[in-house]
Each structure stands twice: as C-alpha cells, then as structure tokens.
Design a protein around this motif. Structure first.
Motif, mmCIF file in Angstrom:
data_model
loop_
_atom_site.group_PDB
_atom_site.id
_atom_site.type_symbol
_atom_site.label_atom_id
_atom_site.label_comp_id
_atom_site.label_asym_id
_atom_site.label_seq_id
_atom_site.Cartn_x
_atom_site.Cartn_y
_atom_site.Cartn_z
ATOM 1 N N GLY A 1 8.975 16.706 26.471
ATOM 2 C CA GLY A 1 9.207 16.028 27.736
ATOM 3 C C GLY A 1 8.355 16.569 28.870
ATOM 4 N N ASP A 2 7.247 17.238 28.538
ATOM 5 C CA ASP A 2 6.377 17.878 29.527
ATOM 6 C C ASP A 2 5.525 16.813 30.218
ATOM 7 N N ALA A 3 6.080 16.191 31.261
ATOM 8 C CA ALA A 3 5.395 15.099 31.945
ATOM 9 C C ALA A 3 4.142 15.575 32.673
ATOM 10 N N ALA A 4 4.159 16.792 33.213
ATOM 11 C CA ALA A 4 2.996 17.301 33.942
ATOM 12 C C ALA A 4 1.777 17.391 33.030
ATOM 13 N N THR A 5 1.984 17.905 31.813
ATOM 14 C CA THR A 5 0.858 17.996 30.884
ATOM 15 C C THR A 5 0.422 16.611 30.421
ATOM 16 N N LEU A 6 1.368 15.694 30.239
ATOM 17 C CA LEU A 6 1.010 14.325 29.867
ATOM 18 C C LEU A 6 0.131 13.686 30.935
ATOM 19 N N ILE A 7 0.503 13.848 32.197
ATOM 20 C CA ILE A 7 -0.295 13.285 33.290
ATOM 21 C C ILE A 7 -1.686 13.906 33.307
ATOM 22 N N GLU A 8 -1.753 15.230 33.083
ATOM 23 C CA GLU A 8 -3.052 15.923 33.025
ATOM 24 C C GLU A 8 -3.924 15.370 31.901
ATOM 25 N N LEU A 9 -3.303 15.079 30.758
ATOM 26 C CA LEU A 9 -4.057 14.654 29.578
ATOM 27 C C LEU A 9 -4.323 13.150 29.533
ATOM 28 N N TRP A 10 -3.633 12.372 30.346
ATOM 29 C CA TRP A 10 -3.717 10.919 30.199
ATOM 30 C C TRP A 10 -5.156 10.374 30.280
ATOM 31 N N PRO A 11 -6.008 10.842 31.203
ATOM 32 C CA PRO A 11 -7.397 10.342 31.186
ATOM 33 C C PRO A 11 -8.106 10.605 29.851
ATOM 34 N N ALA A 12 -7.856 11.778 29.246
ATOM 35 C CA ALA A 12 -8.461 12.083 27.945
ATOM 36 C C ALA A 12 -7.883 11.198 26.862
ATOM 37 N N ILE A 13 -6.584 10.895 26.946
ATOM 38 C CA ILE A 13 -5.959 9.995 25.969
ATOM 39 C C ILE A 13 -6.578 8.610 26.069
ATOM 40 N N GLU A 14 -6.721 8.106 27.293
ATOM 41 C CA GLU A 14 -7.331 6.783 27.480
ATOM 42 C C GLU A 14 -8.783 6.770 27.016
ATOM 43 N N ALA A 15 -9.516 7.840 27.281
ATOM 44 C CA ALA A 15 -10.905 7.908 26.816
ATOM 45 C C ALA A 15 -10.964 7.921 25.289
ATOM 46 N N ALA B 1 -1.075 6.958 16.488
ATOM 47 C CA ALA B 1 -1.559 7.332 17.817
ATOM 48 C C ALA B 1 -1.242 6.236 18.833
ATOM 49 N N LYS B 2 -1.453 4.989 18.464
ATOM 50 C CA LYS B 2 -1.207 3.898 19.411
ATOM 51 C C LYS B 2 0.291 3.711 19.665
ATOM 52 N N GLN B 3 1.102 3.898 18.635
ATOM 53 C CA GLN B 3 2.545 3.809 18.840
ATOM 54 C C GLN B 3 3.020 4.889 19.806
ATOM 55 N N LEU B 4 2.548 6.096 19.623
ATOM 56 C CA LEU B 4 2.959 7.203 20.485
ATOM 57 C C LEU B 4 2.379 7.061 21.880
ATOM 58 N N ALA B 5 1.125 6.599 21.984
ATOM 59 C CA ALA B 5 0.520 6.395 23.299
ATOM 60 C C ALA B 5 1.279 5.332 24.073
ATOM 61 N N ALA B 6 1.784 4.320 23.363
ATOM 62 C CA ALA B 6 2.575 3.287 24.032
ATOM 63 C C ALA B 6 3.837 3.894 24.649
ATOM 64 N N ARG B 7 4.482 4.822 23.941
ATOM 65 C CA ARG B 7 5.693 5.448 24.480
ATOM 66 C C ARG B 7 5.351 6.353 25.673
ATOM 67 N N CYS B 8 4.172 6.975 25.620
ATOM 68 C CA CYS B 8 3.728 7.763 26.773
ATOM 69 C C CYS B 8 3.454 6.849 27.972
ATOM 70 N N ALA B 9 2.818 5.708 27.713
ATOM 71 C CA ALA B 9 2.536 4.754 28.796
ATOM 72 C C ALA B 9 3.828 4.245 29.428
ATOM 73 N N LEU B 10 4.859 4.065 28.619
ATOM 74 C CA LEU B 10 6.158 3.655 29.146
ATOM 75 C C LEU B 10 6.693 4.699 30.115
ATOM 76 N N ARG B 11 6.571 5.966 29.743
ATOM 77 C CA ARG B 11 7.031 7.056 30.616
ATOM 78 C C ARG B 11 6.240 7.092 31.926
ATOM 79 N N LEU B 12 4.963 6.703 31.863
ATOM 80 C CA LEU B 12 4.114 6.738 33.049
ATOM 81 C C LEU B 12 4.189 5.446 33.856
ATOM 82 N N GLY B 13 5.042 4.521 33.446
ATOM 83 C CA GLY B 13 5.209 3.284 34.186
ATOM 84 C C GLY B 13 4.042 2.335 34.063
#
Length: 734
Positions: free
Chosen positions: A397-411, A474-486
C-alpha cells in the motif's frame, strides 16, 4: 645391402564439424582441483579454494574482484616452499567469513626430518568489507619442542576484466606495474585502455622478514604451544596513504552491519531441521548478494559471473521475496527506474522505456568491447518491472513509492506496446539489434534455447510464451495501480488490453496435439511446438483458461518433465533435450518456484507439494544445503543425489529465494492492505513439514507471528502474537 623398410601412413578423411563459438560463452575445460568458496560485500567479491588460496590450483575462477575487474589473481600460502595440508574449510553461517584449518606436512631439510607433520595448526580467517579483503593467519605450535620454519605468501595480479576470466580473448591490454611502498606494503598498478587507473594495495602486519613485489616471507620460531598471528589486507583502489582498518575492528563492524541489514524481514522456523538449514543458508546467501546502491539495496544475481545489477534476476528475486521482505522490491524498482532507457542505442539494445538487462563496470564494458556497460537486451525485464511495481503496491500500500514510479511504469507500458512489439501483432517480441548482443533475450538466453520440434532454431522476431503472460499480469496490476491513482480511463484501457492479449494468446500459442502451449512464435508466426517449462510459467501469470491450465500442470508432473528432483526446462523426448545442457533439459530452482506459484494460483496444491519436496530433497544433497543456479535433469535414482552442473553459480539470487517462494505457494499467502488482513488460501503443507512458524510478518505498520500445523491433508492456524491492527484467516476456496 640392408633391406629398406618403408612405412606407409594412411590418411583417413574425417568430416569435422566446427562448433561455432557463442558470444559470452563460459568455457569449462577441466575440473577444479579444489572446491571453491565465495564471499561478497557490495561491489567486491572473492573466490578462493578450500585451502584459502587464490590461483594455487587449476580449474576455478579465482580472484579478488571489484567492479568486474580482478584485483588479485594469486595469494598462496606455503611452508618452507611446501603446500600445507587441509584439515577443514568452513563458511560462517551468515557468510561473513571463511575459516580454513591447515597443518604442516613433513618438512625435510638437508636430508633429515626437520618438522614432523601435524605439529602446526594454521587457521586462516578471511572476510570482505568495504573494498578490502582481510586475512588473519594464526599459527600455533602443538609440539613439545621449538619449531622453526618459513611461512610465505606468494601473490600476483593481472587486472583481468571479468569477461577475460570467463574466456574472452583481447588483442590488446593496458599496462601494469608493481612496486614496494616500504617494508610492509606492495602496490599493483594498471592503466587500462579506457584510461582508468586501478590499484591493489597489499599491507602486511607484522613486517615480513623479506618482502618483494611477489612474495612476503616471515621467519618464525615458535616455542611449544606458542602462537602467532599474521595479517594481510588487499585493498582495491585505496589511496596509498590510507591504511586498512585493523582486522578485528573491521570484522566486528562487518558483522554488525550484516545483522542490521536483516532486521525487518520475516523469520521462518519449521519442524524440519534440515529445511531450517536450507532456509538459513538461503537467507544468508541473499543477504550476502544484497548490495547497497544509491537507489537502495539490490540483490546481485550470482557469484562469480553475475555479481552485478541484472534486471530480470533482481526483479524475479524481489518478487520471490516480496512476502518475506518487500523492501527488496523497493530497492530493485527504484534502481531500475533510475537506469530506464531514455534513447535508442542499437549496441546497448536500448529504446525509450526499456528496463535494464545488465550493467558492468569493467574495462571491456567501458570500451564497448562487450555491450554490457548498460545493456538492455532483455525482452521480459520491462514487463516484469511493471508486474513487480504493481505487486509491491498491493503488498504494501506504499502510495508514495507508486507515485514516484508511475512515470517509469507508463514508460515501460509504452515500450511494451511500441518498440517491444515491432510488427504490432499484439505480442512482445525480440530480435537482437546488433551481432554483438544476445541472440536470445528471454530468461533462457542460450543460443539454442528457442527451437522448433525438428530442432531448427527459431529466427526473426521471437515472441516467447511466458513473456506474454508477464505482460498480461503487468497490465492487470497496472490497472489496479491506476485505479488507486484516480485514472479511470487508464484502468479501462489496460484491462481491455489484458483481456484481448489473453484471447490472442490462446489462439496463437495453444497446441492441441501437445496438450500444452508452444514455447514461442518465430518471425513467421509459426509456433515452436516443443514441450518446455515456459508453459508452466504462464500459470504464474494467471492468463490462461482453467481447463488448459490443468492440462499444462498435469503434463508438467509427468516423468518426461518431472525428474524426481524438479521440472526440467525441456521435456525428455524433445529433439534438443539434453539433461546436461544449460537450458534444454536441466532443472532451474527459480523456474520451478514460479511454476509452483502458478500451480497454487489454479488451486493445484498437491502438485505444489510434489515440486516442493523434489527441490527440498535436492537441497539436502547440495554443498552447504545451497540450491545452485541449476543442476542436471537426469532422472532421480534411489540412494543417489542429483547431478550437478559444472559452472552453475552458487550462490545465485533467484535460486536462493526459491525455498521462500515454495513456502509461499504452499501456504497460499495473500495480503489485503485495505482490510489489514493476511489470508492463507488453501494452505497445504508437504509431508516433510508438520509445522511452520512465521515471525514478524508485516502488513503496513502492523505485524504478526503465526503457526501453521499439518494434520493429514488439513492444516490448523494459530496466531501467536500480533502488533497493531491485523487479521489472519484461512480461505478454503478458489
């Protein structure tokens, strides 16, 4: 006249098929004369033989290595020019030091016996810390009369690049020199063709009786029962004026650091003492392979050949250890995000968004004689990066690290859908960008690992089966991360892409006649109809239909796959099957571990127990109870252990993590951060485990100690202690 004797030589014509040399092949030309032992600290590692020597016996990759360069090629101890006799050699349980016990042979001088054997006890204690190899040589006279003798250390260096040690040949090298710095110090110097200066400093204490640029000799006279200690430190790139830390102070500091680094991880104890030894060795090996980097701790892949940052290895190791210690994943993700490719570089096989395969710090990498300074020739690291990032967030549930990593995930996702799919057919594929790169770029990266049923090697843009599974997850999990990020639009798009990929995969990869999935599609979209363990890793992704998942699992449990020790990479009977090969019939522990997670996902816990027991039994026969990188795929026979693979890395990170992954699959551990709950889904312990106790299993700011006990086919759960708000439950359902 003497008879003339004429000897005729009959020439027999033979057709000799020359085997093409493969780039970066690790040759094996003969057996090691002595067993090898390894130590590592951060970017430095050392390979010694059982006597504690470097370069004294043939067949091993001996040396003190730092940033992919050998800083000491020889360090051999002799008594009156004779090799001492070995009594024993042991690594400490935490891998902090190697201790070697030696004694003297019969020593003759001027035709008479001057020193009878077994009177001197010589103890060599060796450890690594902060770029320096420390050694204490303790000598005690157990005789009833004085003993006089010479103890000599012979040393030398070549500053060989690790790839030279592995067998690569170079037409030119830099220049080296050696010199005395005084009565206690020797300096080796090397200026490489990359214009970098590398130095090895040797410091001796007390002052040797004689010191040259290749030998230090002490003339010792010991009274009965008297003992004496000699110290030597070999430092990599240490300033000349700086003396190394004293031996005992450094050893205590090193052990203190090692203890501190393991704090915070869950600990495991079971009813099986041998399995406890396997777990302890595995955790000690993982801790040794961890390296402090500017981005966090990173598990280097393995010793001796892979002691550096590898993308795929680090990602899979972190995934295997996620339930025990999610901090490993955080360090891996942050480091790989930092080195994510930003531009196109064909020699490095780089494209924007692609995740690193391997990085090297030696001379040959700097000169691009090998392409691995920062090399991106891995088709699966990018999908695994996204997969691990999503899994890490779900675990912590580490949202701060998810936000930090999100640009790399999208790339990374952009690379998957763009350069990773060059023909835009919806599958991620690879083909090396230059002839210097790796021909195969999945985890089975041997040149002959991807082939058709008739043995022909696959060519063109190759789509590996398991990689499509990684992308799906990866896409299934990224979708759940995107849900958390609104990001609802991103959620819908990623979920739709994953669903479409699963449908395409079933149509393109399923082989009805085999009852399993093809190894790969070649450049002409022809399936490689070969039974391989790759199909088992698709189970791990959860992408495939349940009815077909059960067919795949049943096939993996058949004797052509399951040797009794584990699942082979290629099924017996396939044209390139070879139980002694690197990827075409051998057994890889981490491969079995990921398959076991897949079996658990589909509720096949008896199959999990089968794989678990095979690998546990194999570990009981291994040196130090340590699972190696791989071993041979020969069928198990009664009262015989598994057959070893000669150049397997040991320790190796994802092999060391395997016992923890197998336990995770057996227990069915799941984490629900939102509810503050840990669930055991369909837990099933193998027959060799009656009880498992997990302590300090963390979820957010809370933690729990729990006991799982086996009662026939059933298990019982007992919560021993909780800290904070946390729930633990058993779920008996799919």
């Amino acid at each position: 006249m003497a008879a003339e004797v004429v000897t005729k030589f009959v020439s027999v014509a033979r057709t000799v098929e020359q085997v093409a040399e493969q780039p970066f092949y690790i040759p094996m030309t003969g057996p090691s004369a002595r067993p090898r032992r390894s130590l590592k600290h951060d970017d430095t590692f050392i390979v010694l033989d059982s006597h504690g020597d470097i370069g004294a016996s043939a067949g091993g990759p001996d040396g003190l290595f730092h940033h992919d360069t050998r800083y000491l090629a020889r360090l051999e101890l002799v008594l009156d020019d004779l090799q001492p006799l070995l009594l024993g050699s042991n690594l400490r349980d935490d891998n902090s030091a190697l201790t070697v016990d030696l004694t003297n042979p019969d020593i003759y001088r001027q035709g008479g016996l001057a020193l009878q054997k077994d009177l001197l006890h010589i103890v060599r204690t060796i450890f690594l810390w902060r770029g320096t190899a420390y050694q204490r040589i303790g000598v005690q006279n157990h005789g009833d009369r004085p003993a006089g003798f010479e103890l000599t250390l012979l040393f030398d260096n070549d500053f060989a690049d690790l790839f030279e040690v592995r067998g690569e040949r170079r037409p030119r090298r830099g220049t080296g020199a050696s010199r005395l710095l005084g009565p206690t110090d020797v300096l080796f110097e090397y200026r490489g063709l990359d214009d970098a200066e590398r130095t090895t400093g040797l410091h001796f204490d007390p002052r040797p009786t004689r010191l040259s640029v290749n030998a230090a000799t002490w003339q010792l006279e010991l009274e009965p029962h008297q003992s004496k200690s000699l110290f030597v430190a070999a430092s990599c790139n240490r300033p000349v004026a700086e003396k190394p830390t004293r031996f005992f102070r450094g050893l205590l500091a090193h052990r203190r650091e090692m203890r501190h680094s393991t704090m915070g991880a869950a600990s495991i104890e079971t009813s099986n003492n041998i399995f406890n030894e396997v777990l302890c060795q595995a955790m000690a090996d993982l801790n040794m392979l961890m390296t402090e980097t500017p981005q966090g701790r990173y598990p280097y892949a393995g010793i001796p050949w892979y002691s550096t940052t590898f993308g795929r290895d680090g990602l899979i190791t972190a995934l295997q250890m996620l339930w025990v210690d999610p901090r490993v994943a955080k360090g891996v993700l942050r480091r790989l995000a930092h080195f994510q490719a930003k531009a196109i570089d064909p020699l490095a096989d780089a494209a924007p968004g692609k995740i690193l395969h391997e990085m090297r710090g030696g001379e040959m990498a700097a000169l691009r004689e090998v392409p691995f300074s920062q090399y991106y020739g891995s088709v699966d690291s990018t999908a695994l990066f996204v997969l691990l990032a999503g899994s890490y967030f779900e675990r912590t549930g580490d949202a701060a690290t998810l936000i930090e990593l999100w640009p790399a995930i999208e790339a990374g996702l952009a690379w998957i859908d763009g350069p990773g799919d060059p023909d835009q057919d919806g599958f991620v594929e690879y083909q090396r960008a230059t002839e210097k790169g790796l021909a195969n770029q999945g985890w089975k990266d041997s040149y002959d690992a991807i082939f058709h049923a008739d043995g022909r090697l696959a060519e063109g843009n190759i789509a590996l089966a398991e990689v499509q599974g990684y992308v799906y997850a990866a896409k299934q999990l990224a979708a759940r991360c995107a849900l958390r990020l609104g990001k609802p639009d991103r959620v819908r798009k990623l979920e739709a892409e994953a669903k479409a990929l699963a449908a395409r995969f079933e149509q393109a990869f399923w082989c009805e006649e085999l009852g399993t999935y093809a190894l790969a599609l070649d450049g002409d979209k022809r399936p490689c109809k070969v039974r391989t363990s790759n199909a088992g890793q698709i189970l791990f992704s959860g992408m495939i239909r349940e009815d077909r998942a059960r067919l795949v699992a049943a096939d993996l449990m058949q004797p052509h796959f399951f040797s009794g020790w584990g699942i082979r990479t290629v099924a017996q009977g396939e044209v390139r099957y070879n139980p002694m090969s690197y990827h075409d019939g051998s057994i890889w522990p981490h491969d079995n571990a990921l398959i076991a997670l897949g079996l658990a996902r589909y509720g096949l816990k008896h199959s999990v127990a089968h794989v678990f027991k095979g690998l546990f039994d194999a570990a009981t026969y291994m040196d130090l109870r340590r699972l190696p990188e791989l071993f041979c795929g020969f069928r198990r026979e009664k009262r015989r252990g598994p057959t070893l693979y000669p150049v397997a890395c040991a320790p190796q990170a994802w092999a060391s993590a395997t016992p923890f992954t197998l336990l995770e699959a057996a227990l069915g551990i799941e984490f629900d951060v939102a509810r503050g709950e840990i669930r055991l889904r369909n837990p099933h312990l193998p027959a060799f485990l009656n009880e498992v106790i997990v302590r300090d299993l963390r979820l957010g700011e809370s933690s729990v100690d729990l006991r799982v006990s086996r009662h026939g086919e059933d298990v019982a759960l007992e919560v021993l202690r909780t800290r904070g708000q946390i729930q633990v439950s058993i779920v008996l359902a799919r």
